[in-house]
Structure formats: C-alpha cells, structure tokens
Design a protein around this motif. Structure first.
Motif, PDB file in Angstrom:
ATOM      1  N   HIS A   1      10.099  -0.928  -8.886  1.00 19.07           N
ATOM      2  CA  HIS A   1       8.808  -0.600  -9.553  1.00 19.07           C
ATOM      3  C   HIS A   1       8.546   0.830  -9.661  1.00 19.07           C
ATOM      4  O   HIS A   1       7.944   1.528  -8.637  1.00 19.07           O
TER       5      HIS A   1
ATOM      6  N   HIS B   1       7.350   4.047 -12.912  1.00 19.81           N
ATOM      7  CA  HIS B   1       7.177   4.181 -14.353  1.00 19.81           C
ATOM      8  C   HIS B   1       7.873   5.648 -14.870  1.00 19.81           C
ATOM      9  O   HIS B   1       7.858   6.376 -14.010  1.00 19.81           O
TER      10      HIS B   1
ATOM     11  N   HIS C   1       1.604  -6.261 -13.141  1.00 18.19           N
ATOM     12  CA  HIS C   1       0.844  -5.638 -11.882  1.00 18.19           C
ATOM     13  C   HIS C   1      -0.399  -6.524 -11.787  1.00 18.19           C
ATOM     14  O   HIS C   1      -0.909  -7.079 -12.926  1.00 18.19           O
TER      15      HIS C   1
ATOM     16  N   HIS D   1       2.797  -4.585  -6.959  1.00 19.03           N
ATOM     17  CA  HIS D   1       1.902  -4.425  -6.008  1.00 19.03           C
ATOM     18  C   HIS D   1       1.371  -5.964  -5.372  1.00 19.03           C
ATOM     19  O   HIS D   1       2.327  -6.247  -4.488  1.00 19.03           O
TER      20      HIS D   1
ATOM     21  N   ASP E   1       6.605   3.574  -7.497  1.00 16.90           N
ATOM     22  CA  ASP E   1       5.365   3.373  -8.704  1.00 16.90           C
ATOM     23  C   ASP E   1       5.725   4.652  -9.510  1.00 16.90           C
ATOM     24  O   ASP E   1       5.928   4.859 -10.588  1.00 16.90           O
TER      25      ASP E   1
HETATM   26 ZN   LIG Z   1       2.953   0.550 -11.268  1.00 20.78          ZN
END
Ligand SMILES: [Zn+2]
Length: 355
Positions: free
Chosen positions: A21, A23, A206, A230, A287
C-alpha cells in the motif's frame, strides 16, 4: 534511539518484503518534487524557500492539508520522464530496505484531467517499472479511482487496459481512494470493479480509515475486495471482523499514516495488536512515505518498539506481505524460502575478531 536498534534494523532490511500500500504521488521526495517543479515550471508550495521551504510546506497536519500537498506534488508528474524518475526514485529506496515487490497505486485520472497525455503516463510507468526491475524490485500498479469522482471510474479502467496492452502484468488491481462518506456511496463503482475483475484485475479499495466498519463491509460485499487499504476500523463491529476473516481479506495497515491523519491519536493507541489478535491478515505499509516521512523499515521498527514485537513477529509481518502480494506461486515460494533463511540477531554467532 537505543543502541540495540541497529541489528534489528539490519534484520528488518534483510527480510524479503512486499509493500502493498503506497501511492506513487505520495512517494515523491521533497528533492525530486522541487527538481520536477523547476523543470516543468509547476507552482510547488514552499518552493520559493528552496528545499527547506518545500519540506516545511509538505508537513502533514490534517486530511485537508494532506490532500492539498498531495495534489501539488502530483502536478509535478508532467511528462513521461517525470513519471519514470518518480518510480525509479521509489524503487531505489525500496531496494535499500529489502522490498522485493511493490504494488504501487497511481491515480491516472488526476494527471489525465490536468492534460498529461495518456501515452506519456503509460510510457513513464512502464519505463519506471523496467528501471525498478534493474534494481531488483518488481513493481506492479494499482490504478485507483477517487471515491467521489464517479466520472473517472470507467476512464481509470480504460487506462489500466491501455497499460496492459503493452504489458499485461504491469497492472494488477483497481483501487479506490479519497474521503469515505455517506455522500459517496459505492454503488456507482460496482460495475466498473466487476468489469475489472472479469479481466483479472483484483480489488483493493481503501475503507475503514475515515469511516467505520460499515465501510469495510461495503468494500467486501459490493466491490469483492481482495485486500483493504487500512480497514483498521473493522474492529468497531465484530460481525465485520468475522466477515474479513472468513473471506480471507488482508488489511494493508499503515500505522504512521493513521497517526499523521488523526485516524488514531498515537502509535501506542493503534489497533494493530487487536487486528492481529482477532486473527486477521495484517500487512504493514507506508501509504505515502515521502509525505509522512516514513520508510517501510521504520514502520516495522516503530511497531516493534510500540507493541514489543520480537523478530519472529516481524518476520510474520513480512511473510504476510509476501503471501498477499499478487505474484505467482513460484515467485512467492522463492521469496518465502529466503525469508525463512534470514537469521535473527539473537541467533547470530558472535563476530570473530582477527587481529
Ligand atoms: Zn492510501
């Protein structure tokens, strides 16, 4: 930092891991964003103050400020070489921390809306993937749809198809991000995720970050989530915990992100131990590492300190990340064998000094 942290960090780095996970846009360092902003004459907050100014401006204070920073950094991806540079910079950091495989989320429609050509984005992603492979990191992309931008849903799938025409293995899933909320129901996304699934794209929305357990249930029941970004708030409803466990859905848990965005008040208050105790498949991830100022080995070590995790617990987290990666069984088996072979610090023989 205690003196014993270094052998533990070396151990964590030696563990083969997957980052499931993160970005791409949130992985661009202050240095690279400043370089790209200068190259493309993009207005980057804090740029007038140089690198220190950019660093100060990107400090995350709340979700709104985070989105503003995120979009500003995103606008630096103005052409194919910029995208390639971003992927390559990320791969270099991952390789240094023992990450063998990363499933990197990319919000293509943000860039298409800004007028960046589809061909440039595809070229940049594929070239970045090649340079990452040369660094020993396999990268696959998750194309994500921003929750309230329904109009981007089908174009996102079309973009995934465009990348896959060049290389079918380059995109593994559709994602869903942006603010969770009652005003943004999942119903309009159901068909596009089903169409993606029919083409072999997995589902990694998500959910359970800003909203509670009902959001996790919707992601599983409506979007057939394979993993959830998450998902930590599933704990608010035991029936949803059961659903997550029954369906074998893994949670991509990003503790530092949760603390930075106020999902939890502190790392010590993070529900990671409860998720684990509930028998859920937990993986650790960062993240937006460059915006939250955290690397994957930091995430393992912070959790080790906060929750008194021993080496075997850390190995278990790394194992889970490999088990739930969308890679072939053969590749997974190879990495898992390497994982088992990593010697924990306490078992290492004392160093023999040769005078
Ligand atoms: Zn994320």
């Amino acid at each position: 930092m205690p003196a014993q942290i270094e052998p533990l960090r070396a151990f964590v780095r030696a563990l083969p891991k997957a980052e499931l996970h993160l970005h791409l846009e949130g992985s661009i360092s202050a240095e690279l964003s400043l370089r790209l902003a200068t190259r493309h004459a993009v207005a980057l907050p804090g740029a007038e103050g140089g690198l220190a100014g950019v660093r100060a401006a990107r400090r995350v204070r709340d979700f709104r400020g985070f989105i503003r920073t995120y979009l500003a950094v995103s606008s630096c991806l103005a052409d194919a070489p910029a995208v390639t540079d971003a992927v390559d910079e990320l791969a270099a950091r991952l390789a240094a921390r023992g990450v063998r495989h990363a499933e990197v989320t990319f919000t293509a429609c943000t860039h298409l809306r800004r007028g960046v050509a589809e061909a440039a984005l595809v070229e940049g992603l594929l070239a970045g993937r090649e340079s990452a492979a040369a660094r020993g990191v396999s990268i696959a992309y998750v194309l994500d749809i921003v929750r309230h931008l329904f109009d981007d849903a089908w174009p996102t799938l079309a973009f995934a198809q465009a990348v896959r025409r060049h290389d079918p293995s380059a995109v593994v899933a559709l994602g869903l991000s942006g603010p969770e909320g009652g005003d943004h129901p999942l119903t309009p996304m159901v068909e596009v995720f089903a169409a993606g699934r029919a083409e072999g794209l997995r589902s990694v929305p998500h959910a359970g970050e800003l909203l509670g357990a009902a959001s996790v249930r919707a992601a599983i029941e409506l979007l057939a989530a394979d993993r959830i970004g998450h998902g930590v708030r599933c704990l608010e409803d035991p029936a949803v915990v059961e659903l997550v466990r029954e369906r074998g859905v893994a949670l991509e848990v990003c503790p530092s992100s949760n603390v930075a965005l106020g999902v939890v008040p502190s790392l010590a208050a993070h529900p990671l131990p409860h998720l684990h105790a509930a028998g859920l498949a937990v993986t650790l991830a960062t993240d937006d590492p460059a915006l939250f100022d955290v690397e994957i080995d930091d995430e393992y070590l912070r959790c080790a300190a906060a929750f008194e995790l021993d080496c075997e617990a850390l190995r278990g987290l790394a194992r889970r990340s490999l088990e739930y990666a969308f890679v072939s069984h053969a590749t997974k088996a190879r990495w898992l064998a390497e994982l088992d072979a990593v010697v924990a610090p306490a078992e290492q023989p004392p160093v023999q000094r040769v005078e």
